[in-house]
Design a protein around this motif. Structure first.
Motif, PDB file in Angstrom:
ATOM      1  N   SER A  51       8.461  13.736  11.932  1.00 18.60           N
ATOM      2  CA  SER A  51       8.628  15.174  12.045  1.00 18.60           C
ATOM      3  C   SER A  51      10.050  15.549  11.617  1.00 18.60           C
ATOM      4  CB  SER A  51       8.368  15.584  13.493  1.00 18.60           C
ATOM      5  OG  SER A  51       8.434  16.975  13.624  1.00 18.60           O
ATOM      6  N   ILE A  52      10.359  16.825  11.638  1.00 19.59           N
ATOM      7  CA  ILE A  52      11.654  17.300  11.153  1.00 19.59           C
ATOM      8  C   ILE A  52      12.802  16.705  11.952  1.00 19.59           C
ATOM      9  CG2 ILE A  52      11.526  19.418  12.523  1.00 19.59           C
ATOM     10  CD1 ILE A  52      13.124  19.110   9.057  1.00 19.59           C
ATOM     11  N   GLU A  53      12.626  16.554  13.273  1.00 16.86           N
ATOM     12  CA  GLU A  53      13.726  16.005  14.070  1.00 16.86           C
ATOM     13  C   GLU A  53      13.999  14.542  13.737  1.00 16.86           C
ATOM     14  OE1 GLU A  53      10.118  15.986  16.918  1.00 16.86           O
ATOM     15  OE2 GLU A  53      11.016  17.462  15.612  1.00 16.86           O
ATOM     16  N   ASP A  54      12.990  13.830  13.260  1.00 12.66           N
ATOM     17  CA  ASP A  54      13.191  12.445  12.843  1.00 12.66           C
ATOM     18  C   ASP A  54      14.074  12.365  11.605  1.00 12.66           C
ATOM     19  OD1 ASP A  54      11.359  11.965  14.866  1.00 12.66           O
ATOM     20  OD2 ASP A  54       9.676  11.803  13.481  1.00 12.66           O
ATOM     21  N   TRP A  55      13.871  13.280  10.660  1.00 19.27           N
ATOM     22  CA  TRP A  55      14.663  13.276   9.433  1.00 19.27           C
ATOM     23  C   TRP A  55      16.091  13.722   9.717  1.00 19.27           C
ATOM     24  CZ3 TRP A  55      12.513  10.345   6.132  1.00 19.27           C
ATOM     25  CH2 TRP A  55      11.126  10.273   6.044  1.00 19.27           C
ATOM     26  N   ILE A  56      16.258  14.656  10.632  1.00 22.99           N
ATOM     27  CA  ILE A  56      17.612  15.063  11.015  1.00 22.99           C
ATOM     28  C   ILE A  56      18.331  13.904  11.687  1.00 22.99           C
ATOM     29  CG2 ILE A  56      18.929  16.618  12.512  1.00 22.99           C
ATOM     30  CD1 ILE A  56      16.720  18.718  11.983  1.00 22.99           C
ATOM     31  N   THR A  57      17.619  13.189  12.548  1.00 23.54           N
ATOM     32  CA  THR A  57      18.204  12.027  13.217  1.00 23.54           C
ATOM     33  C   THR A  57      18.613  10.971  12.198  1.00 23.54           C
ATOM     34  OG1 THR A  57      16.812  12.452  15.135  1.00 23.54           O
ATOM     35  CG2 THR A  57      17.827  10.288  15.008  1.00 23.54           C
ATOM     36  N   LEU A  58      17.793  10.752  11.208  1.00 25.67           N
ATOM     37  CA  LEU A  58      18.128   9.788  10.152  1.00 25.67           C
ATOM     38  C   LEU A  58      19.393  10.210   9.400  1.00 25.67           C
ATOM     39  CD1 LEU A  58      17.271   7.219   8.578  1.00 25.67           C
ATOM     40  CD2 LEU A  58      16.012   8.751   7.050  1.00 25.67           C
ATOM     41  N   ALA A  59      19.504  11.497   9.088  1.00 26.49           N
ATOM     42  CA  ALA A  59      20.703  11.983   8.386  1.00 26.49           C
ATOM     43  C   ALA A  59      21.953  11.808   9.242  1.00 26.49           C
ATOM     44  CB  ALA A  59      20.512  13.452   8.003  1.00 26.49           C
ATOM     45  N   VAL A  60      21.855  12.111  10.536  1.00 26.83           N
ATOM     46  CA  VAL A  60      23.006  11.938  11.432  1.00 26.83           C
ATOM     47  C   VAL A  60      23.344  10.452  11.567  1.00 26.83           C
ATOM     48  CG1 VAL A  60      23.871  12.319  13.773  1.00 26.83           C
ATOM     49  CG2 VAL A  60      22.534  14.091  12.649  1.00 26.83           C
TER      50      VAL A  60
ATOM     51  N   ALA B  76      -1.795   6.516  21.621  1.00 28.43           N
ATOM     52  CA  ALA B  76      -0.622   5.774  21.142  1.00 28.43           C
ATOM     53  C   ALA B  76      -0.843   4.277  21.260  1.00 28.43           C
ATOM     54  CB  ALA B  76       0.621   6.189  21.930  1.00 28.43           C
ATOM     55  N   ALA B  77      -1.495   3.842  22.336  1.00 32.31           N
ATOM     56  CA  ALA B  77      -1.752   2.417  22.524  1.00 32.31           C
ATOM     57  C   ALA B  77      -2.754   1.902  21.488  1.00 32.31           C
ATOM     58  CB  ALA B  77      -2.273   2.160  23.927  1.00 32.31           C
ATOM     59  N   GLU B  78      -3.690   2.740  21.090  1.00 32.61           N
ATOM     60  CA  GLU B  78      -4.713   2.314  20.132  1.00 32.61           C
ATOM     61  C   GLU B  78      -4.220   2.302  18.686  1.00 32.61           C
ATOM     62  OE1 GLU B  78      -8.049   4.863  20.687  1.00 32.61           O
ATOM     63  OE2 GLU B  78      -8.570   4.018  22.631  1.00 32.61           O
ATOM     64  N   THR B  79      -3.484   3.329  18.306  1.00 31.83           N
ATOM     65  CA  THR B  79      -3.134   3.486  16.907  1.00 31.83           C
ATOM     66  C   THR B  79      -1.767   2.951  16.530  1.00 31.83           C
ATOM     67  OG1 THR B  79      -2.199   5.677  17.261  1.00 31.83           O
ATOM     68  CG2 THR B  79      -4.544   5.562  16.708  1.00 31.83           C
ATOM     69  N   GLY B  80      -0.913   2.756  17.506  1.00 35.07           N
ATOM     70  CA  GLY B  80       0.436   2.317  17.200  1.00 35.07           C
ATOM     71  C   GLY B  80       1.403   3.471  17.133  1.00 35.07           C
ATOM     72  N   TYR B  81       0.930   4.680  16.806  1.00 35.74           N
ATOM     73  CA  TYR B  81       1.754   5.888  16.893  1.00 35.74           C
ATOM     74  C   TYR B  81       0.833   7.040  17.199  1.00 35.74           C
ATOM     75  CZ  TYR B  81       0.250   6.810  12.113  1.00 35.74           C
ATOM     76  OH  TYR B  81      -0.496   7.011  10.994  1.00 35.74           O
ATOM     77  N   SER B  82       1.369   7.999  17.874  1.00 28.87           N
ATOM     78  CA  SER B  82       0.577   9.168  18.221  1.00 28.87           C
ATOM     79  C   SER B  82       1.532  10.306  18.503  1.00 28.87           C
ATOM     80  CB  SER B  82      -0.298   8.880  19.436  1.00 28.87           C
ATOM     81  OG  SER B  82      -1.141   9.976  19.687  1.00 28.87           O
ATOM     82  N   GLY B  83       1.039  11.317  19.131  1.00 31.16           N
ATOM     83  CA  GLY B  83       1.850  12.462  19.470  1.00 31.16           C
ATOM     84  C   GLY B  83       1.574  13.599  18.508  1.00 31.16           C
TER      85      GLY B  83
ATOM     86  N   GLY C 208       0.830  -1.192   0.000  1.00 31.88           N
ATOM     87  CA  GLY C 208       0.000   0.000   0.000  1.00 31.88           C
ATOM     88  C   GLY C 208       0.871   1.251   0.000  1.00 31.88           C
ATOM     89  N   PRO C 209       0.227   2.397   0.051  1.00 34.94           N
ATOM     90  CA  PRO C 209       0.997   3.649   0.025  1.00 34.94           C
ATOM     91  C   PRO C 209       1.770   3.853   1.331  1.00 34.94           C
ATOM     92  CG  PRO C 209      -1.334   4.096   0.361  1.00 34.94           C
ATOM     93  CD  PRO C 209      -1.202   2.619   0.092  1.00 34.94           C
ATOM     94  N   VAL C 210       2.904   4.491   1.208  1.00 30.89           N
ATOM     95  CA  VAL C 210       3.747   4.763   2.364  1.00 30.89           C
ATOM     96  C   VAL C 210       3.204   5.992   3.084  1.00 30.89           C
ATOM     97  CG1 VAL C 210       6.073   5.381   3.110  1.00 30.89           C
ATOM     98  CG2 VAL C 210       5.749   3.783   1.222  1.00 30.89           C
ATOM     99  N   ASP C 211       3.071   5.884   4.411  1.00 33.44           N
ATOM    100  CA  ASP C 211       2.557   6.985   5.221  1.00 33.44           C
ATOM    101  C   ASP C 211       3.708   7.610   5.998  1.00 33.44           C
ATOM    102  OD1 ASP C 211       0.973   8.749   6.626  1.00 33.44           O
ATOM    103  OD2 ASP C 211       0.331   7.246   8.098  1.00 33.44           O
ATOM    104  N   LEU C 212       4.115   8.800   5.607  1.00 34.33           N
ATOM    105  CA  LEU C 212       5.198   9.505   6.283  1.00 34.33           C
ATOM    106  C   LEU C 212       4.686  10.533   7.287  1.00 34.33           C
ATOM    107  CD1 LEU C 212       7.607  10.108   3.257  1.00 34.33           C
ATOM    108  CD2 LEU C 212       7.673   8.267   4.951  1.00 34.33           C
ATOM    109  N   SER C 213       3.386  10.562   7.523  1.00 34.12           N
ATOM    110  CA  SER C 213       2.806  11.570   8.409  1.00 34.12           C
ATOM    111  C   SER C 213       3.260  11.478   9.867  1.00 34.12           C
ATOM    112  CB  SER C 213       1.275  11.529   8.334  1.00 34.12           C
ATOM    113  OG  SER C 213       0.795  10.285   8.798  1.00 34.12           O
ATOM    114  N   PRO C 214       3.592  10.293  10.407  1.00 32.74           N
ATOM    115  CA  PRO C 214       4.010  10.307  11.806  1.00 32.74           C
ATOM    116  C   PRO C 214       5.402  10.887  12.047  1.00 32.74           C
ATOM    117  CG  PRO C 214       3.706   8.033  11.046  1.00 32.74           C
ATOM    118  CD  PRO C 214       3.407   8.934   9.915  1.00 32.74           C
TER     119      PRO C 214
END
Length: 190
Positions: free
Chosen positions: A31-40, A182-189, A23-29
């Motif tokens: 945030s910018i700090e996640d992408w910076i962490t991935l780059a580091v 978070a417990a219901e959906t698997g991700y939240s915040g 299915g389609p990839v969901d990048l909505s969960p």
């Protein structure tokens, strides 16, 4: 274990199991700090590979790669903690919340939010003071300021504070707490 039914499948069925469309990839969960962490993270991986390659393949290791990789790991840990705060993914004992009455469990969750806000605020202040003391030091193998790493940790604590405040506001305004979502959906915040 002997009671389990292991239905044999063919090699062709196994090979086709990997062809299923996810299915389609969901990048909505993220945030910018996640992408910076991935780059580091990738920068750290490159440093570790370079260290390994130069040490074992060329028999002449680069000295700076170990220090840069260690500093990248520090940045990854603290920026990753920001993601955990945003998504309410830090390790908690939620068994207590499941057996308490809803109102009491919600009151405890709000108290935990207030304690987290206080903790992250205090750690931000301590880190700011620490930078004032040792922020001008230089790295050992590379002539770069260590303050870069210290400021990143400070920013991470400030972001954790802001994400905790956002979660607190959501807990106060929504019917369900951030942890319940978070417990219901698997991700939240936020």
């Amino acid at each position: 274990m002997a009671d389990q039914d292991h239905t044999p499948i063919s090699v062709e069925e196994m090979a086709h199991a990997f062809e299923d469309d996810g299915g389609p990839v969901d990048l909505s969960p993220y945030s910018i700090e996640d992408w910076i962490t991935l780059a580091v993270f990738w920068a750290m991986g490159l440093c570790v590979f370079l260290q390994f390659f130069t040490r074992y393949a060329l028999n002449n290791s680069l000295t700076w790669t170990e220090e840069i990789a260690a500093n990248c790991l520090v940045i990854i840990v603290f920026l990753g903690a920001v993601m955990c705060v945003r998504l309410c993914r830090h390790i908690v004992v939620d068994l207590l919340f499941n057996f308490l009455p809803r109102k009491l469990g919600r009151a405890i969750e709000i108290a935990v939010d207030v304690i987290c806000i206080g903790f992250f605020g205090y750690m931000s202040w301590l880190m700011w003071r620490y930078i004032g003391v040792v922020g001008t030091e230089r790295m050992v193998t590379v002539d770069l300021p260590r303050g870069f790493v210290f400021y990143t940790v400070f920013v991470a604590f400030v972001l954790m504070l802001l994400r905790s405040v956002q979660n607190f506001v959501r807990d106060m305004t929504n019917r369900k707490t951030v942890r319940e979502q978070a417990a219901e959906t698997g991700y939240s915040g936020v």
